[in-house]
Design an enzyme around this catalytic site. Structure first.
Site, PDB file in Angstrom:
ATOM      1  N   SER A   1       0.809  -1.214   0.000  1.00 17.39           N
ATOM      2  CA  SER A   1       0.000   0.000   0.000  1.00 17.39           C
ATOM      3  C   SER A   1       0.844   1.267   0.000  1.00 17.39           C
ATOM      4  O   SER A   1       1.924   1.310   0.596  1.00 17.39           O
ATOM      5  CB  SER A   1      -0.905   0.021   1.245  1.00 17.39           C
ATOM      6  OG  SER A   1      -1.770  -1.099   1.258  1.00 17.39           O
TER       7      SER A   1
ATOM      8  N   HIS B   1      -7.140   0.298   6.142  1.00 16.33           N
ATOM      9  CA  HIS B   1      -6.737  -1.089   6.376  1.00 16.33           C
ATOM     10  C   HIS B   1      -6.710  -1.445   7.861  1.00 16.33           C
ATOM     11  O   HIS B   1      -7.124  -2.552   8.245  1.00 16.33           O
ATOM     12  CB  HIS B   1      -5.365  -1.345   5.741  1.00 16.33           C
ATOM     13  CG  HIS B   1      -5.408  -1.389   4.248  1.00 16.33           C
ATOM     14  ND1 HIS B   1      -6.099  -2.363   3.559  1.00 16.33           N
ATOM     15  CD2 HIS B   1      -4.849  -0.570   3.310  1.00 16.33           C
ATOM     16  CE1 HIS B   1      -5.969  -2.154   2.259  1.00 16.33           C
ATOM     17  NE2 HIS B   1      -5.215  -1.066   2.079  1.00 16.33           N
TER      18      HIS B   1
END
Length: 392
Positions: free
Chosen positions: A285, A332
């Site tokens: 990410s 997340h």
């Protein structure tokens, strides 16, 4: 205050007629209303000029809100006898803005769901300049969160045999790592790659959100090998790790409606069934808020690589729990992932260098511990690995 529709211009007359139709639709007794009238209103809204649309939103905020006196009377009655359930029911009914019923009835028209998603997109674009429309936004968000509940959504795999229109939308809406044409997309749909999207029954041909996955032997530390369109597909026996490397929203009108967290979990479960040899589910990410935050710290962004890692670890562990923390991290971590590893020189694109000095991060989705990690994040703690702890 909103201005009353003037009589002169065609747009004034259009707005006046639209508001009259909205009042008529809401006033119809029964749950269904007039589907032909609802469809006509949907078509009228879509043709409004920019300024007229702004005035329409203002009338929704002012003229289609709850009656304050009725709400007050029902609230006092409930406070006097809270044990009587009908008092609470009356208060709830009085407090609900009539515009919510208007939106519900418009939603039943052919194409109504898509029209309301477009309407909210238009409202969100205006909201920063017109905060008085916040109540209308609250109502639209409330209804769309219910209508787009993940229980209603359909998960589909996107592959090279999917309709060309869908593949074009994947190229267009990819928001993290741009897809450079058809050859690039074809590589991202090879057997060692997966793409999954959520669809709604009322928008069957429009993806709401999609995620791209790389099936690899080990946790990825850099993005370039995952999106190299000239790379060769890996054999299935080498798959051990599923890396979620891109997730993109396709509908701006659904911003803030939770979809992505359910998508990742559903895809992880589906991949586990298809490929039992997969042992690890993680992300690679970006950290889009890191450089901006770093520049506000003493010493700015001019730091050694080792110090950048320490600062990034601090940023993710201690700033992510704050409302304005890194949005990807918050997504997340709130979704139940663990902050697993920081990777230097992981994204050397212009965008990656600008946003996060080339750093990327792995979030680990341990399917057995997702709820525990989520609960700790809600309590203000970021669950992180020993490797990350060593940087603090």
């Amino acid at each position: 205050m909103p201005d009353t529709p003037r009589r002169g211009t065609p747009q004034d007359r259009a707005l006046r007629g639209l508001l009259a139709d909205c009042r008529r639709l809401v006033s119809v007794r029964g749950d269904s209303g007039d589907p032909r009238l609802a469809q006509a209103i949907v078509q009228q809204i879509d043709t409004l000029a920019d300024d007229t649309r702004r005035r329409f939103f203002e009338h929704l905020a002012r003229d289609f809100g709850p009656d304050p006196q009725q709400v007050l009377a029902c609230a006092q009655a409930f406070a006097e006898a809270p044990e009587q359930p009908e008092r609470l029911i009356q208060l709830t009914q009085a407090a609900e803005p009539p515009r919510q019923e208007l939106f519900r009835r418009l939603n039943r028209a052919p194409g109504g769901t898509a029209a309301i998603v477009r309407l909210r997109r238009s409202l969100l674009e205006r909201l920063p300049r017109h905060p008085q429309l916040q109540a209308v936004e609250h109502d639209l968000h409330h209804l769309l969160s219910s209508w787009f509940n993940p229980g209603f959504l359909q998960l589909r795999k996107v592959d090279w045999n999917s309709p060309a229109q869908l593949l074009e939308q994947i190229i267009h809406h990819e928001a993290v790592h741009a897809i450079d044409g058809w050859d690039d997309l074809r590589r991202r749909l090879q057997p060692d790659r997966r793409c999954f999207a959520f669809f709604h029954p009322q928008l069957p041909d429009e993806p709401l959100i999609f995620v791209e996955v790389a099936l690899v032997p080990e946790m990825a530390a850099a993005i370039a090998p995952l999106i190299d369109k000239k790379s060769q597909p890996l054999p299935a026996e080498s798959f051990s790790v599923a890396v979620f490397y891109s997730i993109s929203n396709c509908q701006p009108g659904l911003r803030g409606v939770s979809l992505g967290n359910f998508l990742i979990k559903r895809v992880a479960e589906l991949l586990k069934q298809e490929l039992p040899q997969l042992k690890t589910f993680c992300t690679l990410s970006p950290i889009p808020g890191f450089t901006d935050w770093l520049q506000r710290q003493p010493g700015g962004a001019d730091r050694s690589a080792a110090e950048l890692l320490r600062m990034a670890a601090h940023f993710l562990v201690y700033e992510s729990v704050k409302p304005h923390g890194d949005p990807v991290a918050r997504f997340h971590l709130d979704n139940g992932a663990r902050l697993e590893r920081l990777n230097p020189h992981a994204n050397l694109s212009a965008k990656g260098l600008k946003q996060s000095a080339g750093l990327m991060v792995n979030y680990l989705y341990d399917l057995a511990r997702i709820e525990t990690c989520h609960d700790r994040f809600v309590q203000g703690r970021v669950v992180h690995s020993r490797a990350v702890a060593a940087l603090l």
